[in-house]
Design an enzyme around this catalytic site. Structure first.
Site, mmCIF file in Angstrom:
data_model
loop_
_atom_site.group_PDB
_atom_site.id
_atom_site.type_symbol
_atom_site.label_atom_id
_atom_site.label_comp_id
_atom_site.label_asym_id
_atom_site.label_seq_id
_atom_site.Cartn_x
_atom_site.Cartn_y
_atom_site.Cartn_z
ATOM 1 N N ARG A 1 41.659 -54.971 43.356
ATOM 2 C CA ARG A 1 42.844 -55.403 42.609
ATOM 3 C C ARG A 1 43.524 -54.165 42.019
ATOM 4 N NH1 ARG A 1 43.193 -58.473 36.768
ATOM 5 N NH2 ARG A 1 45.359 -59.141 37.000
ATOM 6 N N HIS A 2 44.843 -54.261 41.858
ATOM 7 C CA HIS A 2 45.575 -53.149 41.216
ATOM 8 C C HIS A 2 45.015 -52.872 39.815
ATOM 9 C CE1 HIS A 2 47.429 -56.065 38.639
ATOM 10 N NE2 HIS A 2 47.662 -56.814 39.708
ATOM 11 N N GLY A 3 45.390 -51.726 39.254
ATOM 12 C CA GLY A 3 44.908 -51.345 37.924
ATOM 13 C C GLY A 3 45.680 -52.017 36.797
#
Ligand SMILES: *[C@@H]1O[C@H](CO)[C@@H](O)[C@H](O)[C@H]1NC(C)=O
Ligand SMILES: *[C@@H]1O[C@H](CO)[C@@H](O)[C@H](O)[C@H]1NC(C)=O
Ligand SMILES: *[C@@H]1O[C@H](CO)[C@@H](O)[C@H](O)[C@H]1NC(C)=O
Ligand SMILES: *[C@@H]1O[C@H](CO)[C@@H](O)[C@H](O)[C@H]1NC(C)=O
Length: 459
Positions: A80-82
């Site tokens: 998942r993105h940050g």
């Protein structure tokens, strides 16, 4: 100084700076008591607390192959993105709630934190932030890249990167593309490689399959009744009590505090912490009992929108499921024919909405009873907790090993911790994994499941 050491040195300086200038990272009082209930708005460090002391620490004992002969030959990471800013919709809720708090008439007995919100805290969230990746989110991915390369040094290696054996695939969303760039930068800095030399491809069919699955859009995403259980919970007795407690703490009439206000209070605490690592005065508006209720509301949403609630939620990820297995098969084919493995590592960056349907398809975190509006109390010990599953930078890593004599094994890791495929032992034979998911491997056709070409004339 070598580039490697320079990086460690700079990182140390940075850590020292962030620790001693604004935030004392080892000071537990800077962590809100409710931080472990933030669901998909949670910090990765809450799931892996040892990272608070050392963000580059890895726990090698999580990968304990059954024999010392085992050699890792492929790795797939779906990440998942940050950490990101709130979306426009949530910024608007936060702005509205901030106004309510500002307008409420201060009383003599205003607690310190309430005075702090009214007089010192300034609203800095703006609608144009629209879910963009924040600096912390860049660091999340840079650091994850370094940790994964420490855990799997033979796969995530300078040599594999230089030879193009590490493949990067991302969702087109800016927060994902920027996370990909940050991940690449983490490796580039480590090995003194120019970032520009590392390619990545954008692939929404794989990383945002949910946008392209017609049945999912019709039945769930665009269906106003699909989240009935969450809607009921939000007007139910548990949530009502949270609203009253917040109104009491603010000294405003109950009628001023809606479900949206409660959500906004929770978000304000969560975002101030995730983005700036501060325990803001907003966190005083909710106690742990309230936060557990908020977490359940968020879990209900994810359960019904992306997980076990509806069959199509998990089936919408069939395209990613088959992609994962076909890459594994390709590696095995290369490997068995004595050819070099051309794609040893695949780093795929997407969303919570990418990971959750896939985890669900694979059968992880399935409780015996569905999550419902009226069973909050009996779900206390549920395994379906998005706070643990899906913080920012959540990741599912699959590692294929050759344990000698053609014995292939596959190990799943979630958020850098060993997990077991439901029904299988830890680090099972790859053949057993194929058997476990036989039906999905033979079916689970994205176009069919998603009814992309529904022949309406047949009826
Ligand atoms: C940070 O907090 C820890 C634990 O409370 C304390 O021992 C340490 O001295 C603090 N460091 C600074 C720089 O304030
Ligand atoms: C490392 O992993 C092992 C096995 O999963 C666990 O027992 C241990 O507590 C972990 N250590 C840290 C520092 O997280
Ligand atoms: C993220 O990427 C966009 C372009 O896609 C760029 O304009 C922006 O500066 C980047 N943001 C950060 C924080 O790196
Ligand atoms: C949850 O687990 C705790 C500790 O094992 C137990 O005491 C409690 O009864 C369980 N609650 C429910 C609702 O099952």
């Amino acid at each position: 100084m070598s580039t490697d050491r320079k990086f460690v040195f700079l990182t140390t300086l940075l850590l020292l700076y962030s620790c001693c200038s604004r935030v004392n990272s080892s000071d537990v009082s800077s962590i809100p008591k409710i931080a472990k209930y933030f669901g998909t708005k949670g910090r990765y460090e809450e799931v892996n607390p040892h990272l608070i002391a050392d963000i580059l620490a890895v726990n090698k004992s999580v990968i304990r192959p059954p024999s010392p002969q085992c050699r890792a030959i492929r790795l797939t990471a779906i990440i998942r993105h940050g950490t990101r800013y709130p979306t426009t919709k949530n910024v608007i809720k936060m702005l509205r709630f901030y106004e309510i708090v500002q307008k409420a008439s201060p009383t003599a007995e205003d607690k310190g934190w309430l005075r702090e919100i009214r007089e010192e805290w300034t609203m800095w969230y703006t609608e144009d932030m629209d879910g963009r990746l924040v600096q912390k989110g860049i660091e999340d991915h840079r650091h994850l890249a370094v940790r994964l390369s420490k855990l799997f040094p033979s796969l995530i290696s300078a040599e594999n990167l230089r030879r193009g054996h590490i493949r990067f695939i991302t969702s087109s969303k800016h927060r994902c593309v920027n996370s990909t760039l940050a991940f690449k930068r983490g490796l580039a800095e480590l090995w003194g490689i120019r970032e520009g030399e590392i390619d990545h491809t954008v692939n929404d069919a794989l990383m945002r399959f949910f946008d392209q699955c017609k049945k999912f859009l019709d039945d769930v995403s665009d269906n106003p009744n699909a989240l009935y259980e969450m809607d009921e919970f939000n007007v139910g007795p548990e949530m009502g009590r949270v609203q009253e407690k917040i109104a009491d703490r603010l000294g405003v009439p109950y009628s001023h505090i809606t479900a949206d206000s409660v959500e906004a209070a929770f978000y304000l605490c969560a975002y101030e912490f995730a983005i700036k690592t501060v325990n803001s005065p907003w966190c005083q508006l909710l106690d742990e009992v309230d936060a557990q209720i908020m977490e359940y509301a968020s879990d209900l949403k994810q359960y019904w929108k992306r997980a076990y609630g509806y069959e199509i939620n998990r089936k919408s990820s069939c395209i990613l499921f088959h992609d994962v297995f076909s890459r594994l098969e390709q590696t095995i084919e290369d490997y068995n024919s004595g050819k070099p493995v051309s794609e040893a590592v695949t780093i795929q960056i997407g969303h919570a909405e990418t990971l959750l349907p896939l985890l669900t398809l694979l059968g992880f975190f399935k409780d015996s009873e569905p999550l419902r509006s009226e069973n909050y109390a009996s779900q206390t010990n549920r395994t379906f907790r998005t706070s643990l599953m899906l913080p920012y930078t959540a990741n599912l890593v699959l590692v294929l090993y050759d344990c000698g004599g053609g014995e292939l094994r596959l190990q799943p890791l979630l958020n850098e911790k060993a997990v077991d495929f439901p029904g299988l032992s830890s680090m099972p034979l790859y053949a057993d994994v194929r058997e476990r998911y036989k039906e999905l491997l033979q079916g689970c056709d994205f176009e069919t499941e998603c009814q992309l070409f529904n022949k309406t004339t047949e009826n």
